[in-house]
Design a protein around this motif. Structure first.
Motif, PDB file in Angstrom:
ATOM      1  N   LEU A  17       6.323   4.499  -3.540  1.00  0.00           N
ATOM      2  CA  LEU A  17       6.204   3.663  -2.349  1.00  0.00           C
ATOM      3  C   LEU A  17       6.555   2.244  -2.750  1.00  0.00           C
ATOM      4  O   LEU A  17       6.033   1.730  -3.744  1.00  0.00           O
ATOM      5  N   GLU A  18       7.476   1.613  -2.011  1.00  0.00           N
ATOM      6  CA  GLU A  18       7.809   0.217  -2.277  1.00  0.00           C
ATOM      7  C   GLU A  18       7.385  -0.627  -1.084  1.00  0.00           C
ATOM      8  O   GLU A  18       7.712  -0.306   0.060  1.00  0.00           O
ATOM      9  N   ILE A  19       6.647  -1.701  -1.368  1.00  0.00           N
ATOM     10  CA  ILE A  19       6.238  -2.653  -0.336  1.00  0.00           C
ATOM     11  C   ILE A  19       6.973  -3.954  -0.602  1.00  0.00           C
ATOM     12  O   ILE A  19       6.755  -4.604  -1.624  1.00  0.00           O
ATOM     13  N   GLY A  20       7.879  -4.311   0.301  1.00  0.00           N
ATOM     14  CA  GLY A  20       8.653  -5.537   0.164  1.00  0.00           C
ATOM     15  C   GLY A  20       8.063  -6.678   0.961  1.00  0.00           C
ATOM     16  O   GLY A  20       8.443  -7.821   0.792  1.00  0.00           O
ATOM     17  N   GLY A  21       7.123  -6.361   1.841  1.00  0.00           N
ATOM     18  CA  GLY A  21       6.474  -7.383   2.652  1.00  0.00           C
ATOM     19  C   GLY A  21       5.333  -8.036   1.907  1.00  0.00           C
ATOM     20  O   GLY A  21       5.043  -7.711   0.759  1.00  0.00           O
ATOM     21  N   SER A  22       4.665  -8.930   2.555  1.00  0.00           N
ATOM     22  CA  SER A  22       3.587  -9.703   1.937  1.00  0.00           C
ATOM     23  C   SER A  22       2.231  -9.032   2.110  1.00  0.00           C
ATOM     24  O   SER A  22       1.893  -8.589   3.201  1.00  0.00           O
ATOM     25  N   LEU A  23       1.481  -8.939   1.021  1.00  0.00           N
ATOM     26  CA  LEU A  23       0.075  -8.549   1.074  1.00  0.00           C
ATOM     27  C   LEU A  23      -0.730  -9.840   1.069  1.00  0.00           C
ATOM     28  O   LEU A  23      -0.511 -10.700   0.221  1.00  0.00           O
ATOM     29  N   SER A  24      -1.642  -9.988   2.002  1.00  0.00           N
ATOM     30  CA  SER A  24      -2.430 -11.219   2.067  1.00  0.00           C
ATOM     31  C   SER A  24      -3.843 -10.903   2.530  1.00  0.00           C
ATOM     32  O   SER A  24      -4.148  -9.763   2.882  1.00  0.00           O
ATOM     33  N   ASN A  25      -4.693 -11.906   2.504  1.00  0.00           N
ATOM     34  CA  ASN A  25      -6.081 -11.788   2.968  1.00  0.00           C
ATOM     35  C   ASN A  25      -6.860 -10.724   2.209  1.00  0.00           C
ATOM     36  O   ASN A  25      -7.435  -9.819   2.790  1.00  0.00           O
ATOM     37  N   GLY A  26      -6.879 -10.819   0.914  1.00  0.00           N
ATOM     38  CA  GLY A  26      -7.642  -9.893   0.087  1.00  0.00           C
ATOM     39  C   GLY A  26      -6.807  -9.317  -1.020  1.00  0.00           C
ATOM     40  O   GLY A  26      -5.614  -9.571  -1.129  1.00  0.00           O
ATOM     41  N   GLY A  27      -7.427  -8.505  -1.846  1.00  0.00           N
ATOM     42  CA  GLY A  27      -6.739  -7.837  -2.936  1.00  0.00           C
ATOM     43  C   GLY A  27      -6.460  -6.401  -2.562  1.00  0.00           C
ATOM     44  O   GLY A  27      -6.519  -6.020  -1.393  1.00  0.00           O
ATOM     45  N   PHE A  28      -6.146  -5.576  -3.565  1.00  0.00           N
ATOM     46  CA  PHE A  28      -5.934  -4.163  -3.305  1.00  0.00           C
ATOM     47  C   PHE A  28      -6.294  -3.346  -4.533  1.00  0.00           C
ATOM     48  O   PHE A  28      -6.356  -3.857  -5.645  1.00  0.00           O
ATOM     49  N   THR A  37       5.561   0.172  -5.965  1.00  0.00           N
ATOM     50  CA  THR A  37       6.381  -0.967  -6.375  1.00  0.00           C
ATOM     51  C   THR A  37       6.171  -2.103  -5.386  1.00  0.00           C
ATOM     52  O   THR A  37       6.289  -1.905  -4.185  1.00  0.00           O
ATOM     53  N   LEU A  38       5.868  -3.279  -5.904  1.00  0.00           N
ATOM     54  CA  LEU A  38       5.738  -4.485  -5.082  1.00  0.00           C
ATOM     55  C   LEU A  38       6.938  -5.377  -5.380  1.00  0.00           C
ATOM     56  O   LEU A  38       7.207  -5.701  -6.535  1.00  0.00           O
ATOM     57  N   SER A  39       7.657  -5.780  -4.333  1.00  0.00           N
ATOM     58  CA  SER A  39       8.841  -6.594  -4.548  1.00  0.00           C
ATOM     59  C   SER A  39       8.851  -7.881  -3.730  1.00  0.00           C
ATOM     60  O   SER A  39       9.743  -8.691  -3.878  1.00  0.00           O
ATOM     61  N   GLY A  40       7.853  -8.077  -2.882  1.00  0.00           N
ATOM     62  CA  GLY A  40       7.826  -9.265  -2.046  1.00  0.00           C
ATOM     63  C   GLY A  40       6.893 -10.339  -2.585  1.00  0.00           C
ATOM     64  O   GLY A  40       6.201 -10.148  -3.584  1.00  0.00           O
ATOM     65  N   PHE A  41       6.892 -11.494  -1.931  1.00  0.00           N
ATOM     66  CA  PHE A  41       5.961 -12.568  -2.257  1.00  0.00           C
ATOM     67  C   PHE A  41       4.620 -12.234  -1.632  1.00  0.00           C
ATOM     68  O   PHE A  41       4.555 -11.831  -0.473  1.00  0.00           O
ATOM     69  N   ASN A  42       3.541 -12.396  -2.377  1.00  0.00           N
ATOM     70  CA  ASN A  42       2.216 -12.073  -1.864  1.00  0.00           C
ATOM     71  C   ASN A  42       1.284 -13.261  -1.960  1.00  0.00           C
ATOM     72  O   ASN A  42       1.481 -14.160  -2.775  1.00  0.00           O
ATOM     73  N   ASN A  43       0.290 -13.253  -1.108  1.00  0.00           N
ATOM     74  CA  ASN A  43      -0.755 -14.272  -1.098  1.00  0.00           C
ATOM     75  C   ASN A  43      -2.096 -13.572  -1.205  1.00  0.00           C
ATOM     76  O   ASN A  43      -2.867 -13.520  -0.259  1.00  0.00           O
ATOM     77  N   LYS A  62       8.734  -6.230  -9.503  1.00  0.00           N
ATOM     78  CA  LYS A  62      10.114  -6.610  -9.809  1.00  0.00           C
ATOM     79  C   LYS A  62      10.174  -7.948 -10.544  1.00  0.00           C
ATOM     80  O   LYS A  62      11.102  -8.199 -11.285  1.00  0.00           O
ATOM     81  N   ASP A  63       9.201  -8.805 -10.324  1.00  0.00           N
ATOM     82  CA  ASP A  63       9.078 -10.070 -11.040  1.00  0.00           C
ATOM     83  C   ASP A  63       7.645 -10.544 -10.862  1.00  0.00           C
ATOM     84  O   ASP A  63       6.790  -9.777 -10.456  1.00  0.00           O
ATOM     85  N   GLN A  64       7.345 -11.800 -11.153  1.00  0.00           N
ATOM     86  CA  GLN A  64       5.962 -12.278 -11.107  1.00  0.00           C
ATOM     87  C   GLN A  64       5.459 -12.568  -9.699  1.00  0.00           C
ATOM     88  O   GLN A  64       4.265 -12.665  -9.472  1.00  0.00           O
ATOM     89  N   ASN A  65       6.334 -12.696  -8.718  1.00  0.00           N
ATOM     90  CA  ASN A  65       5.922 -13.108  -7.377  1.00  0.00           C
ATOM     91  C   ASN A  65       4.985 -12.139  -6.655  1.00  0.00           C
ATOM     92  O   ASN A  65       4.120 -12.575  -5.912  1.00  0.00           O
ATOM     93  N   PRO A  66       5.123 -10.811  -6.829  1.00  0.00           N
ATOM     94  CA  PRO A  66       4.197  -9.910  -6.133  1.00  0.00           C
ATOM     95  C   PRO A  66       2.741 -10.048  -6.569  1.00  0.00           C
ATOM     96  O   PRO A  66       1.849  -9.614  -5.870  1.00  0.00           O
ATOM     97  N   LEU A  67       2.494 -10.621  -7.730  1.00  0.00           N
ATOM     98  CA  LEU A  67       1.119 -10.757  -8.218  1.00  0.00           C
ATOM     99  C   LEU A  67       0.710 -12.221  -8.240  1.00  0.00           C
ATOM    100  O   LEU A  67       0.296 -12.769  -9.253  1.00  0.00           O
TER     101      LEU A  67
END
Length: 92
Positions: A17-28, A37-43, A62-67
């Motif tokens: 499963l790849e999530i390219g959108g943003s995860l925000s308002n909490g962790g997971f 796979t996380l490929s988007g910018f997250n908050n 994919k890089d440091q931005n998802p975390l």
């Protein structure tokens, strides 16, 4: 309690499963033997056990931005059991 994302493996081919959108308002919390796979910018915001908790399978970034936490600081990642954190970032 963080949201739970479960990706299971099926037969000889692990589900991915790849999530390219943003995860925000909490962790997971990542569960299941498959690959997330996380490929988007997250908050992410940091729950008490960490921003991301890997309980099983693979978390690929994919890089440091998802975390990233809200504000741009690195997130806390907790890896337990047989879970794997993998990055495909080119460091050269």
């Amino acid at each position: 309690m963080p949201r739970v994302i479960s990706v299971n493996a099926a037969g000889y081919n692990p589900n991915v499963l790849e999530i390219g959108g943003s995860l925000s308002n909490g962790g997971f919390e990542k569960q299941g033997a498959g690959t997330l796979t996380l490929s988007g910018f997250n908050n992410l915001t940091s729950p008490s056990a960490g921003s991301a908790v890997l309980k099983a399978g693979v978390l690929a970034v994919k890089d440091q931005n998802p975390l990233r936490l809200y504000g741009g600081n690195p997130a806390t990642v907790t890896v337990t059991g047989n879970a794997t954190l993998r990055s495909s970032q080119n460091t050269g």
